[in-house]
Write a protein that holds these residues in place. Structure first.
Motif, PDB file in Angstrom:
ATOM      1  N   THR A   1      -8.494  16.321  -4.688  1.00 13.11           N
ATOM      2  CA  THR A   1      -7.424  15.437  -4.229  1.00 13.11           C
ATOM      3  C   THR A   1      -6.917  14.598  -5.390  1.00 13.11           C
ATOM      4  O   THR A   1      -7.712  13.955  -6.084  1.00 13.11           O
ATOM      5  N   ARG A   2      -5.616  14.607  -5.615  1.00 11.60           N
ATOM      6  CA  ARG A   2      -5.021  13.741  -6.631  1.00 11.60           C
ATOM      7  C   ARG A   2      -4.617  12.418  -5.978  1.00 11.60           C
ATOM      8  O   ARG A   2      -3.962  12.408  -4.935  1.00 11.60           O
ATOM      9  N   ILE A   3      -5.022  11.309  -6.582  1.00 13.87           N
ATOM     10  CA  ILE A   3      -4.747   9.996  -6.009  1.00 13.87           C
ATOM     11  C   ILE A   3      -3.270   9.661  -6.192  1.00 13.87           C
ATOM     12  O   ILE A   3      -2.744   9.747  -7.309  1.00 13.87           O
ATOM     13  N   PRO A   4      -2.569   9.262  -5.127  1.00 11.52           N
ATOM     14  CA  PRO A   4      -1.131   8.973  -5.226  1.00 11.52           C
ATOM     15  C   PRO A   4      -0.837   7.791  -6.160  1.00 11.52           C
ATOM     16  O   PRO A   4      -1.654   6.867  -6.298  1.00 11.52           O
ATOM     17  N   ALA A   5       0.345   7.827  -6.780  1.00 15.73           N
ATOM     18  CA  ALA A   5       0.751   6.767  -7.703  1.00 15.73           C
ATOM     19  C   ALA A   5       0.793   5.405  -7.013  1.00 15.73           C
ATOM     20  O   ALA A   5       0.470   4.384  -7.625  1.00 15.73           O
ATOM     21  N   ALA A   6       1.170   5.384  -5.736  1.00 16.98           N
ATOM     22  CA  ALA A   6       1.241   4.107  -5.012  1.00 16.98           C
ATOM     23  C   ALA A   6      -0.130   3.450  -4.938  1.00 16.98           C
ATOM     24  O   ALA A   6      -0.260   2.231  -5.110  1.00 16.98           O
ATOM     25  N   ASP A   7      -1.175   4.238  -4.692  1.00 15.22           N
ATOM     26  CA  ASP A   7      -2.530   3.691  -4.639  1.00 15.22           C
ATOM     27  C   ASP A   7      -2.977   3.210  -6.014  1.00 15.22           C
ATOM     28  O   ASP A   7      -3.613   2.149  -6.142  1.00 15.22           O
ATOM     29  N   LEU A   8      -2.640   3.970  -7.061  1.00 16.68           N
ATOM     30  CA  LEU A   8      -3.020   3.574  -8.412  1.00 16.68           C
ATOM     31  C   LEU A   8      -2.305   2.286  -8.817  1.00 16.68           C
ATOM     32  O   LEU A   8      -2.887   1.436  -9.487  1.00 16.68           O
ATOM     33  N   GLY A   9      -1.037   2.151  -8.417  1.00 13.93           N
ATOM     34  CA  GLY A   9      -0.307   0.924  -8.708  1.00 13.93           C
ATOM     35  C   GLY A   9      -0.949  -0.287  -8.047  1.00 13.93           C
ATOM     36  O   GLY A   9      -1.052  -1.358  -8.657  1.00 13.93           O
ATOM     37  N   ARG A  10      -1.405  -0.098  -6.817  1.00  9.24           N
ATOM     38  CA  ARG A  10      -2.081  -1.199  -6.122  1.00  9.24           C
ATOM     39  C   ARG A  10      -3.378  -1.580  -6.824  1.00  9.24           C
ATOM     40  O   ARG A  10      -3.654  -2.761  -7.045  1.00  9.24           O
ATOM     41  N   HIS A  11      -4.161  -0.582  -7.207  1.00  4.25           N
ATOM     42  CA  HIS A  11      -5.403  -0.858  -7.929  1.00  4.25           C
ATOM     43  C   HIS A  11      -5.124  -1.537  -9.266  1.00  4.25           C
ATOM     44  O   HIS A  11      -5.832  -2.477  -9.665  1.00  4.25           O
ATOM     45  N   ALA A  12      -4.091  -1.071  -9.971  1.00  4.01           N
ATOM     46  CA  ALA A  12      -3.764  -1.638 -11.281  1.00  4.01           C
ATOM     47  C   ALA A  12      -3.361  -3.100 -11.165  1.00  4.01           C
ATOM     48  O   ALA A  12      -3.742  -3.935 -12.000  1.00  4.01           O
ATOM     49  N   GLU A  13      -2.614  -3.429 -10.134  1.00  2.63           N
ATOM     50  CA  GLU A  13      -2.208  -4.823  -9.936  1.00  2.63           C
ATOM     51  C   GLU A  13      -3.419  -5.697  -9.625  1.00  2.63           C
ATOM     52  O   GLU A  13      -3.505  -6.840 -10.106  1.00  2.63           O
ATOM     53  N   GLU A  14      -4.351  -5.175  -8.830  1.00  5.93           N
ATOM     54  CA  GLU A  14      -5.574  -5.934  -8.533  1.00  5.93           C
ATOM     55  C   GLU A  14      -6.394  -6.167  -9.806  1.00  5.93           C
ATOM     56  O   GLU A  14      -6.910  -7.275 -10.035  1.00  5.93           O
ATOM     57  N   ILE A  15      -6.505  -5.136 -10.650  1.00  4.62           N
ATOM     58  CA  ILE A  15      -7.261  -5.258 -11.906  1.00  4.62           C
ATOM     59  C   ILE A  15      -6.606  -6.285 -12.813  1.00  4.62           C
ATOM     60  O   ILE A  15      -7.283  -7.144 -13.402  1.00  4.62           O
ATOM     61  N   ASN A  16      -5.269  -6.225 -12.934  1.00  2.00           N
ATOM     62  CA  ASN A  16      -4.563  -7.188 -13.777  1.00  2.00           C
ATOM     63  C   ASN A  16      -4.733  -8.606 -13.267  1.00  2.00           C
ATOM     64  O   ASN A  16      -4.877  -9.553 -14.056  1.00  2.00           O
TER      65      ASN A  16
END
Length: 278
Positions: free
Chosen positions: A251-266
């Protein structure tokens, strides 16, 4: 097949052989193998405009494995690509990430995908995860002549072992050495920094979502210290390729989910910076 001997296919096409497409190609057209492409030539590697792929991370979680790769490719100090894909599906239950000379590495991936597809068609079953890892080691070893000239392609391989019901990770060296890694691993120019991050963040009870976030954070930490590694680019919306492999397959993780994770990390990093200044 015609009656004229000159019109017949070479014997390698008609006689029974193994289920390995690479072995067949080595007999039928060895010049097409990546490691044979420049056989006998002295290459001026410094003058070749060959982009290099950088950092790949992988980690296990109960019942699966996550693999992630940043999107940056470099030529010396220049950023040659910002959207390169370095993590691919090897088959339904495994993934391969690449570091090193980008063109050779991508060619290796395509040949490996074909190798697994060919085996499945000939044998009528998937090769075991252990078998896939061994086949990849043989293919990496065949690239040794180019690696000795500075054109190395180093993969990171991981997948879901259907027999054991767990995720497994395999790393390689330029001579085809194959090593099973426990818990997590990273390769490429930012690999040492990513492994340092994973050493602190990895936990044996990570859920799939937390495993994805941990892989992404490892790439962020690697990008902080390695100029050849790129973290998530929120401005351009360029995110690492992150995949998950478990009992359900690749399964490839959708860009929308990665964007959410990236914002949380930042946001967490910003809180840490603010705390350090206070």
């Amino acid at each position: 097949m015609t009656g004229a001997a000159g019109d017949r296919l070479p014997a390698v096409y008609t006689r029974p052989g193994s289920a390995s497409f690479t072995e067949f190609l080595a007999e039928a057209a060895p010049e097409l193998l990546p490691g044979r492409r420049y056989a006998g030539q002295e290459l001026d590697v410094a003058s070749l405009p060959a982009p290099h792929a950088t950092t790949i991370v992988a980690l296990t979680y109960p019942g699966g494995v996550v693999m992630a790769g940043d999107r940056r490719a470099t030529m010396g100090s220049q950023i040659s690509h910002r959207r390169m894909e370095k993590v691919f599906s090897a088959d339904e239950f495994s993934a391969i990430g690449i570091a090193g000379t980008a063109g050779l590495a991508v060619e290796l991936v395509r040949l490996f995908q074909l190798e697994l597809e060919h085996f499945e068609k000939i044998e009528g079953a998937l090769l075991s995860l252990e078998g896939k890892a061994n086949r990849l080691a043989t293919m990496v070893r065949s690239n040794l002549p180019l690696a000795l000239q500075g054109l190395a392609a180093i993969p990171l391989f991981g997948g879901y072992d259907q027999g054991e019901g767990t995720g497994r990770i395999f790393s390689y060296d330029v001579v085809g050495g194959r090593y099973e890694e426990r818990d997590y691993h990273a390769v490429g120019s930012g690999g040492v920094y990513a492994r340092g991050s994973l050493k602190k963040l990895w936990q044996p009870d990570l859920d799939p979502d937390a495993a994805v976030r941990t892989a992404l954070r490892a790439l962020v930490d690697a990008a902080d210290d390695d100029s050849a590694t790129a973290g998530p680019d929120l401005l351009r919306k360029i995110y690492p390729i992150v995949v998950r492999i478990d009992v359900e397959g690749f399964t490839r993780i959708p860009a929308a989910d990665l964007g959410r994770h990236a914002e949380e990390i930042n946001a967490r990093l910003a809180e840490t910076e603010e705390g350090d200044r206070s």
